[in-house]
Enzyme design. Structure first.
Site, PDB file in Angstrom:
ATOM      1  N   ASP A 121     115.909  28.649 -61.531  1.00 36.45           N
ATOM      2  CA  ASP A 121     114.579  28.738 -60.937  1.00 36.45           C
ATOM      3  C   ASP A 121     114.212  30.208 -60.769  1.00 36.45           C
ATOM      4  O   ASP A 121     114.919  31.099 -61.238  1.00 36.45           O
ATOM      5  CB  ASP A 121     114.508  27.974 -59.608  1.00 36.45           C
ATOM      6  CG  ASP A 121     115.373  28.590 -58.527  1.00 36.45           C
ATOM      7  OD1 ASP A 121     116.321  29.314 -58.869  1.00 36.45           O
ATOM      8  OD2 ASP A 121     115.108  28.339 -57.336  1.00 36.45           O
TER       9      ASP A 121
ATOM     10  N   SER B  63     111.074  31.221 -54.617  1.00 36.49           N
ATOM     11  CA  SER B  63     112.024  30.374 -55.321  1.00 36.49           C
ATOM     12  C   SER B  63     111.362  29.632 -56.489  1.00 36.49           C
ATOM     13  O   SER B  63     110.896  30.250 -57.435  1.00 36.49           O
ATOM     14  CB  SER B  63     112.663  29.396 -54.327  1.00 36.49           C
ATOM     15  OG  SER B  63     113.757  28.726 -54.882  1.00 36.49           O
TER      16      SER B  63
END
Length: 444
Positions: A237, A98
Protein backbone atom coordinates in the site's frame (compact mmCIF):
# COMPACT_ATOMS: atom_id res chain seq x y z
CA UNK A 1 -15.82 18.01 18.36
CA UNK A 2 -15.49 14.24 17.89
CA UNK A 3 -12.29 12.30 18.38
CA UNK A 4 -9.47 13.36 16.10
CA UNK A 5 -7.82 9.95 16.14
CA UNK A 6 -9.24 6.98 14.26
CA UNK A 7 -7.96 3.42 14.14
CA UNK A 8 -4.64 4.59 12.65
CA UNK A 9 -3.87 8.14 13.73
CA UNK A 10 -5.47 11.32 12.41
CA UNK A 11 -6.65 11.01 8.84
CA UNK A 12 -8.73 13.05 6.40
CA UNK A 13 -8.74 15.26 3.32
CA UNK A 14 -5.48 17.18 3.25
CA UNK A 15 -5.78 20.96 3.58
CA UNK A 16 -9.52 20.57 4.23
CA UNK A 17 -9.84 18.51 7.40
CA UNK A 18 -6.16 17.75 7.98
CA UNK A 19 -4.90 21.33 7.79
CA UNK A 20 -1.41 22.72 8.40
CA UNK A 21 -2.80 24.28 11.58
CA UNK A 22 -3.90 20.89 12.88
CA UNK A 23 -0.55 19.37 11.93
CA UNK A 24 1.30 22.14 13.76
CA UNK A 25 -0.86 21.67 16.84
CA UNK A 26 -0.18 17.93 16.78
CA UNK A 27 3.54 18.61 16.53
CA UNK A 28 3.38 20.94 19.53
CA UNK A 29 1.33 18.48 21.54
CA UNK A 30 3.48 15.47 20.64
CA UNK A 31 6.71 17.33 21.31
CA UNK A 32 5.50 18.46 24.70
CA UNK A 33 3.78 15.25 25.80
CA UNK A 34 6.52 12.87 24.71
CA UNK A 35 9.10 14.97 26.51
CA UNK A 36 10.92 15.65 23.30
CA UNK A 37 12.37 18.98 24.45
CA UNK A 38 16.08 18.50 24.14
CA UNK A 39 15.50 15.20 22.34
CA UNK A 40 14.85 14.29 18.74
CA UNK A 41 11.74 13.30 16.80
CA UNK A 42 11.93 11.54 13.43
CA UNK A 43 9.48 12.70 10.74
CA UNK A 44 8.76 10.85 7.50
CA UNK A 45 6.20 10.96 4.70
CA UNK A 46 4.78 9.03 1.78
CA UNK A 47 4.56 10.34 -1.80
CA UNK A 48 1.43 12.54 -1.57
CA UNK A 49 1.89 16.13 -2.73
CA UNK A 50 0.42 17.35 0.55
CA UNK A 51 3.19 15.58 2.45
CA UNK A 52 5.69 18.42 2.11
CA UNK A 53 3.15 20.89 3.46
CA UNK A 54 2.22 18.75 6.45
CA UNK A 55 5.82 17.76 7.26
CA UNK A 56 6.69 21.46 7.37
CA UNK A 57 3.76 22.10 9.70
CA UNK A 58 4.50 19.18 12.02
CA UNK A 59 8.16 20.20 12.11
CA UNK A 60 7.20 23.77 13.01
CA UNK A 61 5.08 22.50 15.87
CA UNK A 62 7.75 20.19 17.22
CA UNK A 63 10.55 22.74 17.09
CA UNK A 64 8.30 25.39 18.68
CA UNK A 65 8.30 23.40 21.93
CA UNK A 66 12.03 22.68 21.82
CA UNK A 67 12.17 19.33 20.02
CA UNK A 68 14.90 18.67 17.47
CA UNK A 69 13.61 17.09 14.25
CA UNK A 70 15.25 14.61 11.92
CA UNK A 71 13.42 14.62 8.58
CA UNK A 72 13.68 11.43 6.51
CA UNK A 73 11.73 12.55 3.45
CA UNK A 74 9.82 9.80 1.64
CA UNK A 75 10.17 6.54 3.56
CA UNK A 76 7.99 3.58 4.42
CA UNK A 77 6.18 3.56 7.74
CA UNK A 78 8.17 0.49 8.89
CA UNK A 79 11.40 2.37 8.16
CA UNK A 80 10.14 5.37 10.16
CA UNK A 81 9.13 3.14 13.08
CA UNK A 82 12.54 1.46 13.13
CA UNK A 83 14.33 4.81 12.95
CA UNK A 84 12.21 6.26 15.76
CA UNK A 85 13.23 3.45 18.11
CA UNK A 86 16.98 3.75 17.50
CA UNK A 87 19.65 6.41 17.67
CA UNK A 88 18.35 8.06 20.80
CA UNK A 89 15.18 9.42 19.23
CA UNK A 90 12.19 9.78 21.54
CA UNK A 91 9.36 9.54 19.00
CA UNK A 92 8.36 9.57 15.37
CA UNK A 93 5.62 11.09 13.23
CA UNK A 94 4.67 9.54 9.89
CA UNK A 95 2.75 11.76 7.47
CA UNK A 96 0.74 9.24 5.49
CA UNK A 97 -2.82 8.15 4.82
CA UNK A 98 -1.64 4.63 4.08
CA UNK A 99 -4.04 3.00 1.58
CA UNK A 100 -6.37 6.03 1.25
CA UNK A 101 -6.69 8.05 -1.99
CA UNK A 102 -4.13 10.75 -2.80
CA UNK A 103 -6.33 13.64 -1.64
CA UNK A 104 -6.23 12.32 1.93
CA UNK A 105 -3.33 12.41 4.32
CA UNK A 106 -2.69 11.36 7.88
CA UNK A 107 -0.53 11.75 10.96
CA UNK A 108 0.68 8.66 12.82
CA UNK A 109 2.59 9.11 16.08
CA UNK A 110 4.92 6.40 17.34
CA UNK A 111 6.78 6.20 20.63
CA UNK A 112 9.23 3.53 21.74
CA UNK A 113 8.87 1.95 18.31
CA UNK A 114 5.08 1.50 18.51
CA UNK A 115 1.95 3.41 17.65
CA UNK A 116 0.68 5.19 20.74
CA UNK A 117 -2.13 3.70 22.82
CA UNK A 118 -5.62 5.05 23.52
CA UNK A 119 -4.65 6.83 26.74
CA UNK A 120 -1.81 8.71 25.07
CA UNK A 121 -4.02 9.55 22.09
CA UNK A 122 -6.63 11.05 24.42
CA UNK A 123 -4.03 13.19 26.14
CA UNK A 124 -2.61 14.26 22.77
CA UNK A 125 -6.08 15.24 21.62
CA UNK A 126 -6.64 17.30 24.74
CA UNK A 127 -3.44 19.23 24.10
CA UNK A 128 -4.14 19.62 20.37
CA UNK A 129 -7.46 21.25 21.17
CA UNK A 130 -5.76 23.58 23.68
CA UNK A 131 -2.56 24.60 21.85
CA UNK A 132 -2.11 27.89 23.67
CA UNK A 133 -1.67 26.03 26.96
CA UNK A 134 1.70 24.71 25.75
CA UNK A 135 5.01 26.51 26.34
CA UNK A 136 6.61 28.79 23.77
CA UNK A 137 10.36 28.88 24.44
CA UNK A 138 12.53 31.72 23.18
CA UNK A 139 14.99 31.52 20.29
CA UNK A 140 17.87 29.80 22.10
CA UNK A 141 15.61 26.97 23.29
CA UNK A 142 13.81 26.19 20.03
CA UNK A 143 14.42 22.87 18.31
CA UNK A 144 16.58 22.39 15.24
CA UNK A 145 15.82 20.66 11.93
CA UNK A 146 18.06 18.24 10.07
CA UNK A 147 17.37 16.34 6.82
CA UNK A 148 19.36 13.11 6.66
CA UNK A 149 17.51 10.00 5.46
CA UNK A 150 20.65 8.03 4.56
CA UNK A 151 21.49 6.27 7.84
CA UNK A 152 17.89 5.32 8.63
CA UNK A 153 17.17 3.92 5.17
CA UNK A 154 20.50 2.06 5.07
CA UNK A 155 19.84 0.50 8.48
CA UNK A 156 16.37 -0.56 7.38
CA UNK A 157 17.70 -2.14 4.18
CA UNK A 158 20.39 -4.04 6.11
CA UNK A 159 17.74 -5.30 8.52
CA UNK A 160 15.64 -6.79 5.72
CA UNK A 161 18.61 -8.15 3.78
CA UNK A 162 19.85 -9.96 6.88
CA UNK A 163 16.42 -11.52 7.48
CA UNK A 164 16.04 -12.54 3.83
CA UNK A 165 19.43 -14.14 3.35
CA UNK A 166 19.21 -16.08 0.07
CA UNK A 167 15.50 -16.91 0.50
CA UNK A 168 14.40 -15.01 -2.62
CA UNK A 169 17.34 -15.90 -4.80
CA UNK A 170 16.29 -17.13 -8.22
CA UNK A 171 12.59 -16.33 -7.85
CA UNK A 172 10.73 -14.37 -10.51
CA UNK A 173 8.68 -11.84 -8.59
CA UNK A 174 6.29 -9.05 -9.49
CA UNK A 175 6.12 -5.96 -7.27
CA UNK A 176 3.33 -3.37 -7.19
CA UNK A 177 4.59 -0.35 -5.26
CA UNK A 178 1.27 1.55 -5.36
CA UNK A 179 3.18 4.66 -6.51
CA UNK A 180 3.95 5.09 -2.83
CA UNK A 181 6.81 4.86 -0.38
CA UNK A 182 7.94 1.43 -1.55
CA UNK A 183 8.78 2.87 -4.97
CA UNK A 184 12.13 4.20 -3.82
CA UNK A 185 13.35 1.10 -2.00
CA UNK A 186 11.56 -2.14 -2.97
CA UNK A 187 12.80 -2.56 -6.57
CA UNK A 188 16.51 -2.33 -5.70
CA UNK A 189 16.09 -4.16 -2.41
CA UNK A 190 14.40 -7.23 -3.89
CA UNK A 191 16.93 -7.22 -6.72
CA UNK A 192 19.73 -7.23 -4.15
CA UNK A 193 18.03 -10.18 -2.46
CA UNK A 194 18.60 -12.13 -5.66
CA UNK A 195 15.10 -12.10 -7.15
CA UNK A 196 14.35 -11.34 -10.79
CA UNK A 197 11.98 -8.44 -10.31
CA UNK A 198 9.24 -7.02 -12.52
CA UNK A 199 7.97 -3.66 -11.26
CA UNK A 200 4.69 -1.82 -11.76
CA UNK A 201 3.30 1.38 -10.24
CA UNK A 202 6.62 2.75 -9.00
CA UNK A 203 6.45 6.23 -10.58
CA UNK A 204 4.88 8.49 -7.95
CA UNK A 205 3.87 11.99 -9.03
CA UNK A 206 2.18 13.19 -5.85
CA UNK A 207 -1.32 12.43 -7.08
CA UNK A 208 -1.29 8.77 -8.15
CA UNK A 209 -0.56 6.99 -4.86
CA UNK A 210 -2.83 3.91 -4.51
CA UNK A 211 -4.60 4.86 -7.75
CA UNK A 212 -5.89 1.56 -9.23
CA UNK A 213 -2.80 -0.06 -7.75
CA UNK A 214 -1.26 -1.62 -4.69
CA UNK A 215 -2.81 -3.75 -1.98
CA UNK A 216 -6.29 -2.25 -2.40
CA UNK A 217 -6.29 -2.84 -6.18
CA UNK A 218 -4.04 -5.87 -6.78
CA UNK A 219 -5.81 -7.07 -9.93
CA UNK A 220 -3.20 -5.48 -12.22
CA UNK A 221 -0.42 -7.32 -10.44
CA UNK A 222 -2.41 -10.56 -10.58
CA UNK A 223 -2.73 -10.22 -14.35
CA UNK A 224 0.98 -9.43 -14.70
CA UNK A 225 2.08 -12.44 -12.66
CA UNK A 226 -0.17 -14.84 -14.55
CA UNK A 227 0.64 -13.51 -18.05
CA UNK A 228 4.41 -13.42 -17.54
CA UNK A 229 4.66 -16.73 -15.71
CA UNK A 230 6.14 -15.25 -12.55
CA UNK A 231 6.48 -17.28 -9.37
CA UNK A 232 4.48 -14.84 -7.23
CA UNK A 233 3.76 -11.16 -6.71
CA UNK A 234 3.60 -8.69 -3.85
CA UNK A 235 1.38 -5.61 -3.71
CA UNK A 236 2.11 -2.95 -1.09
CA UNK A 237 0.00 0.00 0.00
CA UNK A 238 0.99 3.67 -0.02
CA UNK A 239 3.28 3.52 3.02
CA UNK A 240 4.26 -0.14 2.53
CA UNK A 241 3.06 -1.50 5.86
CA UNK A 242 0.54 -3.79 4.13
CA UNK A 243 0.96 -6.70 1.78
CA UNK A 244 -1.40 -8.62 -0.48
CA UNK A 245 0.29 -11.51 -2.26
CA UNK A 246 -0.46 -13.11 -5.62
CA UNK A 247 0.18 -16.74 -6.51
CA UNK A 248 1.60 -17.95 -9.83
CA UNK A 249 -1.85 -18.33 -11.37
CA UNK A 250 -2.87 -14.80 -10.41
CA UNK A 251 -4.87 -15.80 -7.34
CA UNK A 252 -5.02 -13.26 -4.53
CA UNK A 253 -3.61 -14.23 -1.13
CA UNK A 254 -4.92 -11.81 1.51
CA UNK A 255 -3.73 -11.09 5.02
CA UNK A 256 -5.70 -13.96 6.55
CA UNK A 257 -4.12 -16.48 4.20
CA UNK A 258 -0.64 -15.00 4.68
CA UNK A 259 -1.01 -15.15 8.47
CA UNK A 260 -2.41 -18.65 8.28
CA UNK A 261 0.43 -19.94 6.11
CA UNK A 262 3.07 -18.37 8.34
CA UNK A 263 1.35 -19.38 11.58
CA UNK A 264 1.09 -23.03 10.53
CA UNK A 265 4.80 -23.03 9.62
CA UNK A 266 5.68 -21.45 12.97
CA UNK A 267 3.46 -23.89 14.87
CA UNK A 268 5.22 -26.80 13.20
CA UNK A 269 8.61 -25.30 14.02
CA UNK A 270 7.65 -24.44 17.60
CA UNK A 271 8.27 -20.71 17.06
CA UNK A 272 4.68 -19.45 17.38
CA UNK A 273 4.96 -18.32 20.98
CA UNK A 274 2.20 -19.57 23.24
CA UNK A 275 0.77 -21.17 20.08
CA UNK A 276 -1.19 -17.93 19.62
CA UNK A 277 -2.11 -15.93 16.53
CA UNK A 278 -3.60 -12.47 17.19
CA UNK A 279 -6.08 -11.13 14.63
CA UNK A 280 -8.90 -8.59 14.55
CA UNK A 281 -12.63 -9.23 14.59
CA UNK A 282 -12.66 -8.91 10.79
CA UNK A 283 -10.53 -11.98 10.09
CA UNK A 284 -12.40 -14.90 8.57
CA UNK A 285 -13.51 -17.75 10.83
CA UNK A 286 -11.84 -20.22 8.50
CA UNK A 287 -8.50 -18.96 9.78
CA UNK A 288 -9.57 -19.84 13.33
CA UNK A 289 -10.46 -23.35 12.26
CA UNK A 290 -7.16 -23.95 10.48
CA UNK A 291 -5.08 -22.76 13.43
CA UNK A 292 -7.13 -24.66 16.01
CA UNK A 293 -6.91 -27.85 13.97
CA UNK A 294 -3.12 -27.53 14.06
CA UNK A 295 -3.09 -27.13 17.84
CA UNK A 296 -2.94 -23.36 18.09
CA UNK A 297 -5.37 -20.68 19.22
CA UNK A 298 -6.62 -17.42 17.71
CA UNK A 299 -7.13 -14.30 19.81
CA UNK A 300 -9.30 -11.51 18.37
CA UNK A 301 -8.99 -7.76 18.98
CA UNK A 302 -10.82 -4.62 17.82
CA UNK A 303 -9.98 -3.32 14.33
CA UNK A 304 -6.55 -1.70 14.00
CA UNK A 305 -3.01 -3.02 14.01
CA UNK A 306 -2.33 -0.97 17.14
CA UNK A 307 -4.82 -3.14 19.05
CA UNK A 308 -3.21 -6.24 17.57
CA UNK A 309 0.22 -5.17 18.78
CA UNK A 310 -1.06 -4.37 22.28
CA UNK A 311 -2.58 -7.86 22.53
CA UNK A 312 0.60 -9.46 21.19
CA UNK A 313 2.64 -7.80 23.92
CA UNK A 314 0.11 -8.74 26.59
CA UNK A 315 -0.09 -12.38 25.46
CA UNK A 316 3.59 -12.63 24.46
CA UNK A 317 2.58 -13.63 20.93
CA UNK A 318 5.02 -13.59 18.04
CA UNK A 319 2.58 -13.24 15.10
CA UNK A 320 -0.52 -11.18 14.48
CA UNK A 321 -2.22 -8.91 12.00
CA UNK A 322 -5.21 -7.98 9.91
CA UNK A 323 -7.03 -9.41 6.91
CA UNK A 324 -6.13 -6.22 5.02
CA UNK A 325 -2.46 -7.24 4.98
CA UNK A 326 -0.99 -5.61 8.09
CA UNK A 327 1.07 -8.47 9.51
CA UNK A 328 3.35 -8.13 12.53
CA UNK A 329 6.26 -10.49 13.08
CA UNK A 330 7.04 -9.28 16.58
CA UNK A 331 10.43 -10.96 16.81
CA UNK A 332 11.48 -9.04 13.69
CA UNK A 333 9.77 -5.63 13.99
CA UNK A 334 7.46 -3.53 16.14
CA UNK A 335 4.97 -2.79 13.37
CA UNK A 336 3.43 -4.24 10.24
CA UNK A 337 5.85 -4.27 7.30
CA UNK A 338 4.82 -5.30 3.80
CA UNK A 339 8.34 -6.10 2.62
CA UNK A 340 9.19 -8.09 5.73
CA UNK A 341 5.92 -9.99 5.35
CA UNK A 342 6.82 -10.84 1.76
CA UNK A 343 10.16 -12.26 2.92
CA UNK A 344 8.57 -14.36 5.67
CA UNK A 345 5.89 -15.64 3.28
CA UNK A 346 8.55 -16.76 0.79
CA UNK A 347 10.36 -18.54 3.64
CA UNK A 348 7.15 -20.40 4.45
CA UNK A 349 6.71 -21.44 0.82
CA UNK A 350 10.36 -22.50 0.50
CA UNK A 351 10.05 -24.72 3.58
CA UNK A 352 6.84 -26.41 2.39
CA UNK A 353 8.45 -29.32 0.58
CA UNK A 354 7.61 -28.26 -2.95
CA UNK A 355 4.04 -27.10 -2.29
CA UNK A 356 3.08 -23.88 -4.04
CA UNK A 357 1.76 -20.65 -2.57
CA UNK A 358 -1.67 -21.46 -4.01
CA UNK A 359 -1.69 -24.89 -2.37
CA UNK A 360 -0.66 -23.44 0.99
CA UNK A 361 -3.33 -20.73 0.77
CA UNK A 362 -5.93 -23.42 0.10
CA UNK A 363 -5.16 -24.85 3.54
CA UNK A 364 -6.78 -21.73 5.05
CA UNK A 365 -10.54 -22.12 4.40
CA UNK A 366 -12.77 -19.11 3.87
CA UNK A 367 -16.23 -19.21 5.40
CA UNK A 368 -18.98 -17.38 3.53
CA UNK A 369 -19.61 -13.86 4.84
CA UNK A 370 -22.42 -11.38 4.27
CA UNK A 371 -21.75 -7.72 5.11
CA UNK A 372 -24.55 -5.16 5.12
CA UNK A 373 -24.26 -1.44 5.91
CA UNK A 374 -27.41 -0.21 7.59
CA UNK A 375 -27.96 3.54 7.30
CA UNK A 376 -29.08 4.54 10.81
CA UNK A 377 -28.79 7.59 13.03
CA UNK A 378 -28.19 5.71 16.28
CA UNK A 379 -25.20 3.65 15.14
CA UNK A 380 -23.27 4.08 18.39
CA UNK A 381 -26.10 3.07 20.73
CA UNK A 382 -27.35 -0.12 19.11
CA UNK A 383 -26.55 -2.19 22.19
CA UNK A 384 -28.90 -0.01 24.26
CA UNK A 385 -31.89 -0.92 22.09
CA UNK A 386 -33.29 -4.05 23.80
CA UNK A 387 -35.17 -5.34 20.76
CA UNK A 388 -32.25 -5.12 18.35
CA UNK A 389 -29.68 -6.34 20.90
CA UNK A 390 -31.92 -9.30 21.71
CA UNK A 391 -32.28 -10.13 18.02
CA UNK A 392 -28.51 -10.18 17.64
CA UNK A 393 -28.18 -12.49 20.66
CA UNK A 394 -30.89 -14.81 19.32
CA UNK A 395 -29.17 -14.97 15.93
CA UNK A 396 -25.86 -15.83 17.60
CA UNK A 397 -27.58 -18.66 19.47
CA UNK A 398 -29.12 -19.87 16.23
CA UNK A 399 -25.71 -20.04 14.54
CA UNK A 400 -23.94 -21.57 17.53
CA UNK A 401 -20.52 -22.91 16.61
CA UNK A 402 -21.36 -22.82 12.88
CA UNK A 403 -20.71 -19.10 12.55
CA UNK A 404 -20.55 -15.68 14.17
CA UNK A 405 -22.05 -12.20 14.00
CA UNK A 406 -20.19 -8.90 14.18
CA UNK A 407 -22.09 -5.63 14.63
CA UNK A 408 -20.11 -2.40 14.81
CA UNK A 409 -20.64 1.28 14.00
CA UNK A 410 -18.86 2.76 11.02
CA UNK A 411 -16.05 5.07 12.01
CA UNK A 412 -16.72 7.48 9.15
CA UNK A 413 -20.39 7.16 8.11
CA UNK A 414 -23.82 7.13 9.80
CA UNK A 415 -24.07 3.39 9.30
CA UNK A 416 -24.10 0.21 11.32
CA UNK A 417 -22.00 -2.54 9.81
CA UNK A 418 -23.56 -5.99 10.17
CA UNK A 419 -21.42 -8.98 9.28
CA UNK A 420 -22.71 -12.54 9.48
CA UNK A 421 -20.37 -15.47 8.85
CA UNK A 422 -21.12 -19.16 8.71
CA UNK A 423 -21.10 -22.43 6.83
CA UNK A 424 -24.34 -21.93 4.91
CA UNK A 425 -24.62 -18.87 2.66
CA UNK A 426 -28.41 -19.01 2.55
CA UNK A 427 -28.74 -19.06 6.33
CA UNK A 428 -26.31 -16.20 6.98
CA UNK A 429 -27.88 -14.10 4.19
CA UNK A 430 -31.29 -14.50 5.81
CA UNK A 431 -29.93 -13.55 9.24
CA UNK A 432 -28.08 -10.51 7.88
CA UNK A 433 -31.17 -9.22 6.08
CA UNK A 434 -33.35 -9.68 9.16
CA UNK A 435 -30.92 -7.73 11.32
CA UNK A 436 -30.52 -5.03 8.67
CA UNK A 437 -34.28 -4.47 8.44
CA UNK A 438 -34.64 -4.40 12.23
CA UNK A 439 -31.75 -1.96 12.60
CA UNK A 440 -33.33 0.46 10.13
CA UNK A 441 -36.65 0.20 11.93
CA UNK A 442 -35.32 0.54 15.47
CA UNK A 443 -32.23 2.74 15.20
CA UNK A 444 -33.15 5.34 12.59
Amino acid sequence: MGRLFGTDGIRGAANVYLTPTLATDLGRAAGHLLEAAGGSVVVGQDTRRSGDMLVAAVTAGLTSVGADVLQLGVVTTPCLVQAASTGGHVAGVMVSASHNPADDNGLKVVSAGRKIDDALEEELERLILNPEALPRPRNADLGTVRFDPGPAVSAYRRHLLEIAGDTLRGLRIGLDCANGSASGIAPDLFDEMGAEVTIINASPDGTNINLDSGSTHPQGLATLVAERGLDMGFAFDGDADRLIAVDAAGGLVDGDAVMGICALRMLAAGTLRNATLVVTVLSNGGLDRAIRAAGGRVLRTPVGDRHVMEAMVREDASLGGEQSGHVIFRDRADAGDGMLTAIELVKAVRSAGGRTLAQLAADIPRLPQVMLNSAVRQKDSWEQDPVFASAVADAETRLGTRGRILVRPSGTEPKLRIMVEGDELGEITEIARELDELAKARLD
